[in-house]
Motif scaffolding. Structure first.
Motif, PDB file in Angstrom:
ATOM      1  N   ASN A  74     -35.593  37.087 -42.801  1.00  0.00           N
ATOM      2  CA  ASN A  74     -35.651  37.940 -43.985  1.00  0.00           C
ATOM      3  C   ASN A  74     -36.021  39.380 -43.647  1.00  0.00           C
ATOM      4  O   ASN A  74     -35.535  40.321 -44.271  1.00  0.00           O
ATOM      5  CB  ASN A  74     -36.644  37.374 -45.002  1.00  0.00           C
ATOM      6  CG  ASN A  74     -36.504  38.037 -46.358  1.00  0.00           C
ATOM      7  OD1 ASN A  74     -35.404  38.156 -46.897  1.00  0.00           O
ATOM      8  ND2 ASN A  74     -37.621  38.488 -46.908  1.00  0.00           N
TER       9      ASN A  74
ATOM     10  N   ILE B  47     -32.937  41.109 -42.705  1.00  0.00           N
ATOM     11  CA  ILE B  47     -31.965  41.287 -43.785  1.00  0.00           C
ATOM     12  C   ILE B  47     -32.438  42.282 -44.839  1.00  0.00           C
ATOM     13  O   ILE B  47     -31.647  43.083 -45.359  1.00  0.00           O
ATOM     14  CB  ILE B  47     -31.661  39.921 -44.441  1.00  0.00           C
ATOM     15  CG1 ILE B  47     -30.956  39.002 -43.433  1.00  0.00           C
ATOM     16  CG2 ILE B  47     -30.793  40.088 -45.693  1.00  0.00           C
ATOM     17  CD1 ILE B  47     -30.796  37.573 -43.911  1.00  0.00           C
ATOM     18  N   ASN B  48     -33.752  42.240 -45.150  1.00  0.00           N
ATOM     19  CA  ASN B  48     -34.243  43.040 -46.283  1.00  0.00           C
ATOM     20  C   ASN B  48     -34.560  44.492 -45.945  1.00  0.00           C
ATOM     21  O   ASN B  48     -35.043  45.247 -46.784  1.00  0.00           O
ATOM     22  CB  ASN B  48     -35.471  42.378 -46.918  1.00  0.00           C
ATOM     23  CG  ASN B  48     -36.701  42.387 -46.004  1.00  0.00           C
ATOM     24  OD1 ASN B  48     -36.743  43.052 -44.974  1.00  0.00           O
ATOM     25  ND2 ASN B  48     -37.713  41.621 -46.399  1.00  0.00           N
ATOM     26  N   GLY B  49     -34.333  44.895 -44.715  1.00  0.00           N
ATOM     27  CA  GLY B  49     -34.534  46.290 -44.322  1.00  0.00           C
ATOM     28  C   GLY B  49     -35.893  46.584 -43.724  1.00  0.00           C
ATOM     29  O   GLY B  49     -36.149  47.727 -43.315  1.00  0.00           O
ATOM     30  N   GLU B  50     -36.768  45.573 -43.627  1.00  0.00           N
ATOM     31  CA  GLU B  50     -38.107  45.835 -43.098  1.00  0.00           C
ATOM     32  C   GLU B  50     -38.063  46.288 -41.648  1.00  0.00           C
ATOM     33  O   GLU B  50     -38.737  47.251 -41.262  1.00  0.00           O
ATOM     34  CB  GLU B  50     -38.985  44.586 -43.249  1.00  0.00           C
ATOM     35  CG  GLU B  50     -40.423  44.829 -42.844  1.00  0.00           C
ATOM     36  CD  GLU B  50     -41.340  43.659 -43.142  1.00  0.00           C
ATOM     37  OE1 GLU B  50     -42.508  43.719 -42.744  1.00  0.00           O
ATOM     38  OE2 GLU B  50     -40.868  42.677 -43.775  1.00  0.00           O
TER      39      GLU B  50
ATOM     40  N   ASP C  67     -36.271  31.178 -45.402  1.00  0.00           N
ATOM     41  CA  ASP C  67     -35.091  31.973 -45.047  1.00  0.00           C
ATOM     42  C   ASP C  67     -33.996  31.127 -44.395  1.00  0.00           C
ATOM     43  O   ASP C  67     -32.813  31.468 -44.478  1.00  0.00           O
ATOM     44  CB  ASP C  67     -35.458  33.079 -44.046  1.00  0.00           C
ATOM     45  CG  ASP C  67     -36.673  33.889 -44.455  1.00  0.00           C
ATOM     46  OD1 ASP C  67     -37.329  33.528 -45.436  1.00  0.00           O
ATOM     47  OD2 ASP C  67     -36.955  34.886 -43.775  1.00  0.00           O
TER      48      ASP C  67
END
Length: 367
Positions: free
Chosen positions: A24, A27-30, A59
């Motif tokens: 995640n 995927i989420n830009g972190e 995830d």
């Protein structure tokens, strides 16, 4: 406006890598934000990290279900998940790799911990993983066991980037450097390029203090060595400082200079196991003293966040060198042999990856 301490580390010549991977976050830009805001220059993974990520987060549930329905066995499911995460991370870091001319932007994937004492199988799996990922900014992690050393030479000679892991002692580090140099020398002798090959030597730190401190505490309680407690928390940093001194020596040697003339890149020291395990110590204990040019610190997420918040970067690795040089003898005089400590830690280190790896496979088998 305060400057991010992690960016200050980078300005001092040390790369910061994240010692964690989770789908995640990719995927989420972190992770992308950490590359941009914190100067994050790489990611390391291992079986324990994947076990934690897969077991504690959802995830992966959909992918595991799909692969299970296809009849894929647990080890292949694990490998499919790991390869997908590492490939995705490598793509996130690829622009940094290109912009830095291959100096930054690496992602590491480890061979099975059950192969730590099998040279040929380590070579075979490392070659297979390298081929499957097919990206220049991948590092294959190979343990610095006696069986791992010839594998390191062979794989580097084959042009594969290697992250040498489970490294605890100065003597074994010397052997790792020799294995690294031998691999590049084979390529040069075969008239093959060496200018694109990257290797790092991951020196594990906090685990050294955990074991040495435990023995010091025992001595403090049951013997007349009442000064033993004064040596607590010093062994790991001393070992790292001595390793860096050796690094500075071998890069001046004629053997390395010959390889350098062919465009070879040094094998950088990477400080691993940098999360503080004893709560009485600072949460940045294994970061602050070890900032140095051409080194890497791979931090657990909690340590990275702590350093971002209150780190105080400066070049300190060559401070207190006399103390670092004298510490092994001081410990030896009271019955603590750092070489024996490192041998125990190597065995335990393999187990610390094998146990969660098996736990994860068992979990996948019950999906």
């Amino acid at each position: 406006m305060n400057v991010n301490p992690l960016l200050q580390i980078k300005a001092l010549g040390q790369n910061v890598w994240l010692d964690y991977i989770q789908r995640n976050m990719l995927i989420n830009g972190e992770v992308a934000r950490m590359i941009e805001k914190d100067g994050l220059a790489g990611i390391t993974s291992n079986p324990a990290i994947f076990e934690k990520a897969i077991s504690e987060h959802h995830d992966y549930d959909e992918a595991i279900t799909l692969l299970t329905r296809r009849g894929m066995p647990p080890k292949e499911i694990y490998e499919a998940l790991a390869l997908e995460d590492v490939a995705r991370a490598a793509e996130l870091f690829r622009p940094l790799y290109d912009e830095s001319n291959g100096h930054e932007g690496f992602v590491s994937l480890e061979v099975s911990p059950h192969l730590a004492y099998d040279t040929e199988q380590t070579i075979s799996e490392a070659e297979r993983l390298w081929t499957a990922l097919n990206r220049p900014n991948i590092l294959i992690k190979v343990p610095a066991t006696q069986a791992g050393l010839p594998a390191i030479t062979h794989l580097l000679a084959a042009g594969i980037n290697i992250n040498v892991t489970i490294l605890f002692s100065l003597e074994r580090y010397r052997q790792v450097v020799d294995a690294f140099l031998a691999g590049l020398e084979i390529r040069v002798a075969q008239h093959k390029p060496v200018d694109h090959i990257t290797s790092v030597a991951s020196f594990f730190l906090s685990r050294i203090d955990v074991l040495v401190d435990k023995r010091l505490d025992e001595l403090d309680r049951i013997t007349d060595y009442k000064s033993a407690g004064a040596l607590r928390g010093k062994a790991a940093i001393a070992c790292a400082r001595l390793a860096y001194q050796h690094y500075q020596q071998w890069i001046k040697d004629k053997r390395w200079q010959s390889l350098s003339s062919h465009g070879a890149r040094t094998q950088r020291l990477l400080w691993a196991s940098t999360g503080t395990k004893d709560p009485i110590y600072s949460d940045t204990k294994y970061v602050e003293p070890l900032i140095a040019k051409d080194t890497i610190n791979t931090m657990p997420l909690q340590t990275l966040i702590a350093y971002r918040d209150h780190g105080q970067p400066a070049l300190r690795i060559e401070l207190e060198l006399d103390e670092a040089r004298s510490l092994p003898e001081k410990l030896y005089q009271i019955g603590i042999d750092l070489e024996a400590v490192s041998e125990q830690l190597e065995v335990e280190g393999v187990q610390k990856f094998a146990v969660p790896f098996d736990k994860l496979l068992e979990r996948l088998s019950q999906w």
